[in-house]
Design a protein around this motif. Structure first.
Motif, mmCIF file in Angstrom:
data_model
loop_
_atom_site.group_PDB
_atom_site.id
_atom_site.type_symbol
_atom_site.label_atom_id
_atom_site.label_comp_id
_atom_site.label_asym_id
_atom_site.label_seq_id
_atom_site.Cartn_x
_atom_site.Cartn_y
_atom_site.Cartn_z
ATOM 1 N N MET A 66 -12.545 54.992 86.160
ATOM 2 C CA MET A 66 -12.193 54.713 84.687
ATOM 3 C C MET A 66 -11.645 55.887 84.392
ATOM 4 O O MET A 66 -11.365 56.403 84.942
ATOM 5 N N ASN A 67 -10.917 55.441 83.250
ATOM 6 C CA ASN A 67 -9.891 56.082 82.093
ATOM 7 C C ASN A 67 -10.622 56.603 81.289
ATOM 8 O O ASN A 67 -11.359 56.095 80.006
ATOM 9 N N ALA A 68 -10.703 57.917 81.374
ATOM 10 C CA ALA A 68 -11.652 58.612 80.489
ATOM 11 C C ALA A 68 -10.776 59.731 80.049
ATOM 12 O O ALA A 68 -9.320 59.934 79.966
ATOM 13 N N ILE A 69 -10.594 60.339 78.087
ATOM 14 C CA ILE A 69 -10.282 60.893 77.225
ATOM 15 C C ILE A 69 -10.830 62.081 77.139
ATOM 16 O O ILE A 69 -11.828 62.293 76.833
ATOM 17 N N GLY A 70 -10.163 63.493 77.703
ATOM 18 C CA GLY A 70 -10.898 64.062 77.629
ATOM 19 C C GLY A 70 -10.695 65.013 76.770
ATOM 20 O O GLY A 70 -9.321 65.801 75.969
ATOM 21 N N LEU A 71 -11.406 65.952 75.921
ATOM 22 C CA LEU A 71 -10.753 66.656 74.203
ATOM 23 C C LEU A 71 -11.357 67.999 74.996
ATOM 24 O O LEU A 71 -12.722 68.145 74.547
ATOM 25 N N MET A 72 -10.684 69.162 74.969
ATOM 26 C CA MET A 72 -10.579 70.979 74.031
ATOM 27 C C MET A 72 -9.792 71.349 72.500
ATOM 28 O O MET A 72 -9.030 71.021 72.512
ATOM 29 N N SER A 73 -11.147 72.051 72.611
ATOM 30 C CA SER A 73 -10.434 72.243 71.410
ATOM 31 C C SER A 73 -11.291 73.951 71.953
ATOM 32 O O SER A 73 -12.719 74.657 71.637
ATOM 33 N N LEU A 81 -14.065 55.724 77.789
ATOM 34 C CA LEU A 81 -15.003 56.668 77.810
ATOM 35 C C LEU A 81 -14.369 58.102 77.390
ATOM 36 O O LEU A 81 -12.770 58.272 77.161
ATOM 37 N N VAL A 82 -14.738 58.967 76.084
ATOM 38 C CA VAL A 82 -14.056 60.228 75.533
ATOM 39 C C VAL A 82 -15.378 61.312 76.029
ATOM 40 O O VAL A 82 -17.031 60.882 75.774
ATOM 41 N N SER A 92 -16.593 58.542 67.395
ATOM 42 C CA SER A 92 -17.043 56.800 67.966
ATOM 43 C C SER A 92 -16.662 55.712 67.108
ATOM 44 O O SER A 92 -15.978 55.427 67.553
ATOM 45 N N ALA A 93 -17.355 56.063 66.057
ATOM 46 C CA ALA A 93 -16.822 55.654 64.580
ATOM 47 C C ALA A 93 -15.560 55.311 64.396
ATOM 48 O O ALA A 93 -14.833 53.893 64.678
ATOM 49 N N VAL A 118 -19.036 57.576 73.553
ATOM 50 C CA VAL A 118 -18.172 58.993 73.381
ATOM 51 C C VAL A 118 -19.242 60.460 74.269
ATOM 52 O O VAL A 118 -20.407 60.375 73.206
ATOM 53 N N ILE A 119 -19.286 60.634 75.518
ATOM 54 C CA ILE A 119 -19.420 61.825 75.544
ATOM 55 C C ILE A 119 -19.463 63.324 75.308
ATOM 56 O O ILE A 119 -18.987 63.636 74.993
ATOM 57 N N HIS A 120 -21.111 64.038 74.668
ATOM 58 C CA HIS A 120 -21.072 64.924 74.531
ATOM 59 C C HIS A 120 -21.598 66.311 74.712
ATOM 60 O O HIS A 120 -22.776 65.846 75.366
#
Length: 388
Positions: A1-8, A92-93, A136-137, A143-145
């Motif tokens: 899968m191609n997933a975008i990961g986000l981190m703050s 996926l995110v 997600s919207a 979105v996985i959170h």
């Protein structure tokens, strides 16, 4: 899968986003990465929220407002990634959100009371803000959170969560070797000679030094380590900071960003430069004092701390193995944590563990994360709720 990961992260710099191709076990490709800084106003409100979080509920008005604003910046980061890689459709995110409180039940030190008494101890809770449904919207992506709650509820530390990603990238490299992430809090992953994985928070990362620099110079961080490099370590203050019982505890163990803020009184009388030098030494000494079953032959450093030459020099002076930025392995150190949450999102979707007894102290390998879909997913279903 191609997933975008986000981190703050706890340094409150902004949002890192990165695209990774993975099955949750191996990594087969990397896409672009971006960083979207928080506007100064939002960063200032987040700093205040860190102090206020122990006394707030998720329903508090300012929490909703800040969560909305930072979520919109995360959506902007996703749009930038997709524009940069139009030939890599995103499946996926992984949305970590912004940690404002981290206080697991089993933590040696979860939160500390500062000298004003505003930050009272609180246990059994980890709190990351962000609106997964809004994200997600806005992106029309699943979105996985909520990556940490299941671990904390099961008695784990809830942190660090990057070790399984580090281990996946280190496959084939002989151990013992360590990856050291220096964000607001510092943490390490040790992959032993036989492939065993051990992890823990080591102590302060950039947070104390950032706050000290901001207090004394008005700058958000010690750019290029110039302030710390111009000062002299005050050994009595360093010894007092290292007297905290956290440093005698065995891994796994974790911290909150504010856990050592009460200790800043130890350096209050120092000059700006000497205080910065002492705090850089504090971060390095905390890493060196972490009790490990094997001493790494090599340390690879990621996170913002690797850009601070004074901090890197302090690490090289205190650690027995070689010290290098993760770029020595061909990794993108600025994207690593974001990539990690793309990797963990795929693991979560597949029901694979996100944490292990040796990484967070959880009793058994444990899955985690929640899926939110506010539209058509790549799997042809529609869901407006939260799926455990």
């Amino acid at each position: 899968m191609n997933a975008i990961g986000l981190m703050s992260g706890t340094s409150l710099d902004g949002v890192d986003a990165a695209l990774v191709r993975t099955n949750g076990i191996c990594v087969s490709g990397h896409g672009p990465a971006v960083t979207v800084p928080y506007p100064p106003d939002l960063r200032g409100r987040l700093r205040v929220l860190l102090d206020d979080a122990p006394h707030l509920t998720p329903q508090a008005g300012q929490v909703h407002e800040i969560a909305r604003d930072l979520t919109d910046i995360h959506a902007q980061a996703i749009r930038l990634i997709r524009q940069s890689a139009p030939d890599m459709p995103v499946d996926l995110v992984g949305f970590h959100g912004q940690t404002i409180l981290h206080a697991p039940v089993s933590a040696t030190l979860s939160t500390g009371a500062d000298t004003t008494g505003r930050h009272a101890p609180q246990r059994g809770r980890t709190w990351q803000i962000g609106d997964a449904a809004r994200l997600s919207a806005a992106t029309d992506l699943p979105v996985i959170h909520d990556f940490r709650s299941a671990d904390v509820q099961a008695g784990g530390q809830g942190a660090p969560l990057a070790p399984l990603y580090h281990a996946a990238l280190l496959q084939g490299l002989p151990g013992p070797v360590a990856v050291l992430n220096i964000g607001g809090v510092a943490n390490l992953t040790l992959v032993g000679a036989t492939g065993t994985i051990l992890a823990c928070d080591t102590g302060p990362g950039n947070a104390l030094l950032d706050d000290w620099t901001h207090q004394h110079t008005g700058q958000p961080y010690d750019r290029d380590g110039a302030l710390a490099a111009s000062g002299t370590v005050h050994d009595p203050s360093l010894a007092a900071l290292m007297a905290h019982p956290f440093f005698d505890a065995a891994p796994p163990k974790s911290l909150d960003r504010l856990s050592f803020h009460a200790g800043l009184e130890q350096i209050a009388r120092l000059s700006a430069a000497d205080g910065a030098a002492t705090l850089a030494a504090f971060t390095a000494e905390a890493v060196a004092r972490t009790p490990l079953p094997e001493q790494p032959v090599a340390w690879y450093v990621c996170g913002g701390g690797r850009h601070n030459p004074a901090l890197m020099a302090a690490l090289a002076a205190r650690l027995a193995g070689s010290v290098s930025p993760v770029e020595a392995l061909g990794w993108n150190g600025d994207a690593l944590e974001a990539e990690c949450f793309g990797f963990l999102a795929v693991r979560s979707l597949r029901g694979l563990p996100l944490s292990l007894p040796g990484t967070t102290g959880v009793p058994v390998p444990l899955p985690g994360g929640r899926l939110t879909c506010m539209g058509i997913t790549p799997w042809g279903t529609r869901d407006g709720g939260h799926i455990l």
